[in-house]
Structure formats: C-alpha cells, structure tokens
Write a protein that holds these residues in place. Structure first.
Motif, PDB file in Angstrom:
ATOM      1  N   LYS A  24       0.841  -1.208   0.000  1.00  0.00           N
ATOM      2  CA  LYS A  24       0.000   0.000   0.000  1.00  0.00           C
ATOM      3  C   LYS A  24       0.879   1.263   0.000  1.00  0.00           C
ATOM      4  N   ILE A  25       1.938   1.250   0.778  1.00  0.00           N
ATOM      5  CA  ILE A  25       2.853   2.395   0.797  1.00  0.00           C
ATOM      6  C   ILE A  25       3.466   2.599  -0.592  1.00  0.00           C
ATOM      7  N   ALA A  26       3.911   1.505  -1.231  1.00  0.00           N
ATOM      8  CA  ALA A  26       4.531   1.622  -2.557  1.00  0.00           C
ATOM      9  C   ALA A  26       3.520   2.127  -3.582  1.00  0.00           C
ATOM     10  N   ASP A  27       2.292   1.621  -3.519  1.00  0.00           N
ATOM     11  CA  ASP A  27       1.249   2.088  -4.445  1.00  0.00           C
ATOM     12  C   ASP A  27       0.981   3.580  -4.260  1.00  0.00           C
ATOM     13  N   PHE A  28       0.910   3.994  -2.998  1.00  0.00           N
ATOM     14  CA  PHE A  28       0.624   5.400  -2.703  1.00  0.00           C
ATOM     15  C   PHE A  28       1.784   6.275  -3.187  1.00  0.00           C
ATOM     16  N   ALA A  29       3.009   5.836  -2.926  1.00  0.00           N
ATOM     17  CA  ALA A  29       4.188   6.595  -3.379  1.00  0.00           C
ATOM     18  C   ALA A  29       4.200   6.707  -4.898  1.00  0.00           C
ATOM     19  N   ASP A  30       3.888   5.601  -5.589  1.00  0.00           N
ATOM     20  CA  ASP A  30       3.815   5.641  -7.060  1.00  0.00           C
ATOM     21  C   ASP A  30       2.770   6.664  -7.509  1.00  0.00           C
ATOM     22  N   ALA A  31       1.616   6.646  -6.863  1.00  0.00           N
ATOM     23  CA  ALA A  31       0.504   7.499  -7.298  1.00  0.00           C
ATOM     24  C   ALA A  31       0.811   8.981  -7.124  1.00  0.00           C
ATOM     25  N   ILE A  32       1.611   9.330  -6.128  1.00  0.00           N
ATOM     26  CA  ILE A  32       1.896  10.756  -5.908  1.00  0.00           C
ATOM     27  C   ILE A  32       3.242  11.165  -6.514  1.00  0.00           C
ATOM     28  N   GLY A  33       3.924  10.223  -7.157  1.00  0.00           N
ATOM     29  CA  GLY A  33       5.208  10.557  -7.780  1.00  0.00           C
ATOM     30  C   GLY A  33       6.354  10.677  -6.788  1.00  0.00           C
ATOM     31  N   GLU A  34       6.168  10.099  -5.608  1.00  0.00           N
ATOM     32  CA  GLU A  34       7.240  10.115  -4.596  1.00  0.00           C
ATOM     33  C   GLU A  34       8.252   9.030  -4.963  1.00  0.00           C
ATOM     34  N   VAL A  53       9.840   0.052   5.580  1.00  0.00           N
ATOM     35  CA  VAL A  53       9.576   1.160   4.640  1.00  0.00           C
ATOM     36  C   VAL A  53       8.589   2.144   5.266  1.00  0.00           C
ATOM     37  N   ILE A  54       8.777   3.431   4.972  1.00  0.00           N
ATOM     38  CA  ILE A  54       7.951   4.462   5.607  1.00  0.00           C
ATOM     39  C   ILE A  54       6.955   5.060   4.623  1.00  0.00           C
ATOM     40  N   ALA A  55       5.856   5.560   5.178  1.00  0.00           N
ATOM     41  CA  ALA A  55       4.794   6.160   4.368  1.00  0.00           C
ATOM     42  C   ALA A  55       5.087   7.646   4.156  1.00  0.00           C
ATOM     43  N   PRO A  56       4.760   8.189   2.971  1.00  0.00           N
ATOM     44  CA  PRO A  56       4.862   9.646   2.763  1.00  0.00           C
ATOM     45  C   PRO A  56       3.923  10.387   3.732  1.00  0.00           C
ATOM     46  N   PRO A  57       4.210  11.661   3.995  1.00  0.00           N
ATOM     47  CA  PRO A  57       3.469  12.361   5.064  1.00  0.00           C
ATOM     48  C   PRO A  57       1.950  12.470   4.857  1.00  0.00           C
ATOM     49  N   THR A  58       1.473  12.438   3.604  1.00  0.00           N
ATOM     50  CA  THR A  58       0.015  12.552   3.430  1.00  0.00           C
ATOM     51  C   THR A  58      -0.681  11.186   3.428  1.00  0.00           C
ATOM     52  N   PHE A  59       0.072  10.110   3.609  1.00  0.00           N
ATOM     53  CA  PHE A  59      -0.522   8.762   3.622  1.00  0.00           C
ATOM     54  C   PHE A  59      -1.603   8.638   4.700  1.00  0.00           C
ATOM     55  N   ALA A  60      -1.399   9.318   5.807  1.00  0.00           N
ATOM     56  CA  ALA A  60      -2.334   9.203   6.943  1.00  0.00           C
ATOM     57  C   ALA A  60      -3.740   9.658   6.595  1.00  0.00           C
ATOM     58  N   ARG A  95       6.271  10.369  14.676  1.00  0.00           N
ATOM     59  CA  ARG A  95       7.219   9.633  13.837  1.00  0.00           C
ATOM     60  C   ARG A  95       6.467   9.213  12.573  1.00  0.00           C
ATOM     61  N   PRO A  96       7.179   8.856  11.496  1.00  0.00           N
ATOM     62  CA  PRO A  96       6.463   8.420  10.289  1.00  0.00           C
ATOM     63  C   PRO A  96       5.751   7.087  10.516  1.00  0.00           C
ATOM     64  N   LEU A  97       4.663   6.874   9.822  1.00  0.00           N
ATOM     65  CA  LEU A  97       4.048   5.545   9.776  1.00  0.00           C
ATOM     66  C   LEU A  97       4.967   4.622   8.983  1.00  0.00           C
ATOM     67  N   HIS A  98       5.073   3.374   9.384  1.00  0.00           N
ATOM     68  CA  HIS A  98       5.886   2.431   8.617  1.00  0.00           C
ATOM     69  C   HIS A  98       5.136   1.123   8.427  1.00  0.00           C
ATOM     70  N   ALA A  99       5.590   0.353   7.432  1.00  0.00           N
ATOM     71  CA  ALA A  99       4.976  -0.952   7.179  1.00  0.00           C
ATOM     72  C   ALA A  99       5.052  -1.778   8.453  1.00  0.00           C
TER      73      ALA A  99
ATOM     74  N   TRP B  72      13.681  18.553  -1.612  1.00  0.00           N
ATOM     75  CA  TRP B  72      14.646  19.611  -1.286  1.00  0.00           C
ATOM     76  C   TRP B  72      15.420  19.283  -0.017  1.00  0.00           C
ATOM     77  N   ALA B  73      14.711  18.671   0.945  1.00  0.00           N
ATOM     78  CA  ALA B  73      15.280  18.467   2.283  1.00  0.00           C
ATOM     79  C   ALA B  73      16.127  17.206   2.400  1.00  0.00           C
ATOM     80  N   GLY B  74      16.474  16.597   1.278  1.00  0.00           N
ATOM     81  CA  GLY B  74      17.362  15.446   1.352  1.00  0.00           C
ATOM     82  C   GLY B  74      16.733  14.125   0.952  1.00  0.00           C
ATOM     83  N   GLY B  75      15.443  14.168   0.598  1.00  0.00           N
ATOM     84  CA  GLY B  75      14.821  12.982   0.020  1.00  0.00           C
ATOM     85  C   GLY B  75      14.223  12.004   1.009  1.00  0.00           C
ATOM     86  N   ASP B  76      14.109  12.395   2.297  1.00  0.00           N
ATOM     87  CA  ASP B  76      13.506  11.500   3.285  1.00  0.00           C
ATOM     88  C   ASP B  76      12.065  11.933   3.573  1.00  0.00           C
ATOM     89  N   PRO B  77      11.076  11.179   3.055  1.00  0.00           N
ATOM     90  CA  PRO B  77       9.668  11.559   3.303  1.00  0.00           C
ATOM     91  C   PRO B  77       9.310  11.478   4.783  1.00  0.00           C
TER      92      PRO B  77
END
Lengths: 149, 141
Positions: A24-34, A53-60, A95-99, B72-77
């Motif tokens: 799900k994290i990988a799919d979300f990252a793909d969808a937002i171009g992360e 693996v960690i989720a991008p900040p808007t995953f929540a 902290r970031p959400l992670h798998a 920009w901040a180094g690539g760590d989401p």
C-alpha cells in the motif's frame, strides 16, 4: 442545511485496526510521484534508521478519511456530502508511519460553524498503534456549500 | 547540491518546481487513496455540478507539496513532522496528455531546534494560488 452544533465534542472510534502494508505504501508513493527508496526498499529504510519502509506524510489521510467517514455519514449531523469540499488538512507526526504498524483512529468533532450558506466542520483524528503509541494527529476542515452558493 | 541545516537561513528559497497532473494521475491517486469522489474522474458529472472540468483531489496537490519539500530536504519523506495546508482554489485537469501544471515555490520561514526548519509553500495553477497557509516543518541533514 446548517450542521447540528450539538455534535461538537462527539468522539467516534476507535474503529477497526488498520494495518499499514509495504504494498500500500509503494502504491501510494507511485501514485503521488514520490520517488524515495525509503517508501519501497526495506534495506534502504533500515539503513536510514527506520524499522521498515515508511509512508509519505500525506498517507495518513487514508486512515483519517476512513475514521471521519463515521462522522460525515451520521444522519443526525445533517451533512450533505455531495456539497462538501475539502477546506484544510493538517498532520502532526511523532514519527512516520511504517509498514507493519497496526493503528486505530479516533475522531473528535472539534468545531462546527455556519456562515451564511456555508457550514464548516473541523475534526481531529488521533492515530495510535494498537499498543497505545501515539503516531499522528490529523486535522481536517470540511466545508459544505449551501444550495444557493 | 545537498541542503543542510547549516546552509539555510530564514528566507532561503527552495528551487521552484513544476509538476504536471493528468487524468491518469488522478485515477491512480483515487485507487491508491481510496478517494473515488466522482468529480475527480468523470467530466460529465463534474460539469453537471457546476465545476469547470474534472478537478484534482486537494490531497493530491498536498502530496505534491510534500514531495516538493522533502526532495529539497534530502529525500527523506519521514523528515516531515508537521504539515498543513488550506485548499484555496481548484485545479481543473483537462482530458489531454499534458494535463495541468502546478508550480511550487517556497522559502524557509523559521529555523527551529533539532535541525528542523519551517517552510512556507506556495502552489499555483494557471496563476491562481491553489494552496495557501501551506507550511511544513521538516528535519534537514
């Protein structure tokens, strides 16, 4: 229709646990171009000091919107979801959400305001692991356009 | 060029970036996020409720703003602690291969303890600000 102001302070949840998965994290990252490897490659994430693996900040928002669905579909609130636009959104992370995280969400109605034909509702959703560790607070402001606006 | 905490100050500008958003991006975002609101993929319905076209999910634009800052901040989401935006205008997405362009710019608003900075982000589509009060607190290397 103005929203029912008696709903301020109401609490919904915690709902069913949500399991954060690598796919799900990988799919979300793909969808937002992360492009970060930290969202896809476990070794890279471990090397950076994360447990997985960690989720991008808007995953929540996925977890937030699942939880706030209980509020917006409550008939007593009087919200016409077809007239709703997203006004504001915010996240505060410990902290970031992670798998592998298994989290529950609890949503509180913070405020309800009606100005002319517009109604605004602010909700706050606490996202915590099933072990009780607080991870993120998501705040959302939904705006209901009136029929004449 | 890697940005570090020591190399930035109040007012340091982030290099501007333009990201394009197409109908395909919105379909992928709908699937990944679970937000299947019909105004984000069906032009007939979007126009029938008074919208200029299919519009991008606000959360898609916010996600782009997040990516703009963390790249920009180094690539760590995972370096983002606080992140908030106000959605001030819609991003209409035409049914063509080019889609809509959203231009991001930003600057350091404040330096905080713990190698963190607060960044103020501006996002424009067709000259109109689509995000306002967009701020992220991010940890720098």
């Amino acid at each position: 229709m103005p929203l029912n102001p008696e709903y301020v302070g109401r609490v919904y949840g915690p709902g069913e646990p949500y399991e954060v998965s690598r796919v799900k994290i990988a799919d979300f990252a793909d969808a937002i171009g992360e492009a970060s490897e930290l969202c896809r490659n476990r070794e890279a994430a471990l090397k950076a000091g994360y447990p997985d693996v960690i989720a991008p900040p808007t995953f929540a928002v996925i977890i937030d919107q699942r939880s706030t669905a209980a509020v917006v579909t409550d008939p007593g609130l009087g919200l016409d979801y077809s007239m709703v636009v997203h006004g504001e959104q915010g996240f505060s992370y410990v902290r970031p959400l992670h798998a592998g995280d298994v989290v529950v969400a609890t949503t509180t109605v913070e405020s309800i305001k009606s100005v002319g034909a517009l109604s605004m509702m602010v909700t706050s959703t606490s996202i915590d692991t099933v072990d009780g560790e607080h991870v993120c607070t998501a705040r959302s402001n939904l705006v209901e356009r009136g029929p004449e606006s | 060029m890697t940005v570090t905490y020591d190399s930035v100050g109040k007012g340091t500008e982030l290099p501007p970036r333009t990201y394009r958003v197409t109908r395909l991006d919105l379909v992928k975002y709908a699937g990944a996020s679970g937000d299947f609101n019909i105004i984000h993929w069906n032009e007939r319905v979007a126009r029938s409720v008074g919208l200029p076209n299919v519009i991008a999910h606000g959360m898609y634009t916010m996600a782009q703003a997040g990516r703009f800052v963390t790249e920009w901040a180094g690539g760590d989401p995972g370096a983002v602690a606080d992140f908030g935006v106000r959605f001030s205008a819609m991003v209409p997405v035409p049914d063509d291969d080019a889609g809509a362009a959203v231009e991001f710019s930003g600057k350091v608003l404040e330096k905080l303890e713990g190698n963190r900075v607060t960044v103020d982000i501006v996002a424009r589509a067709d000259g109109t600000k689509v995000l306002t009060r967009a701020r992220a607190t991010v940890r720098l290397p």
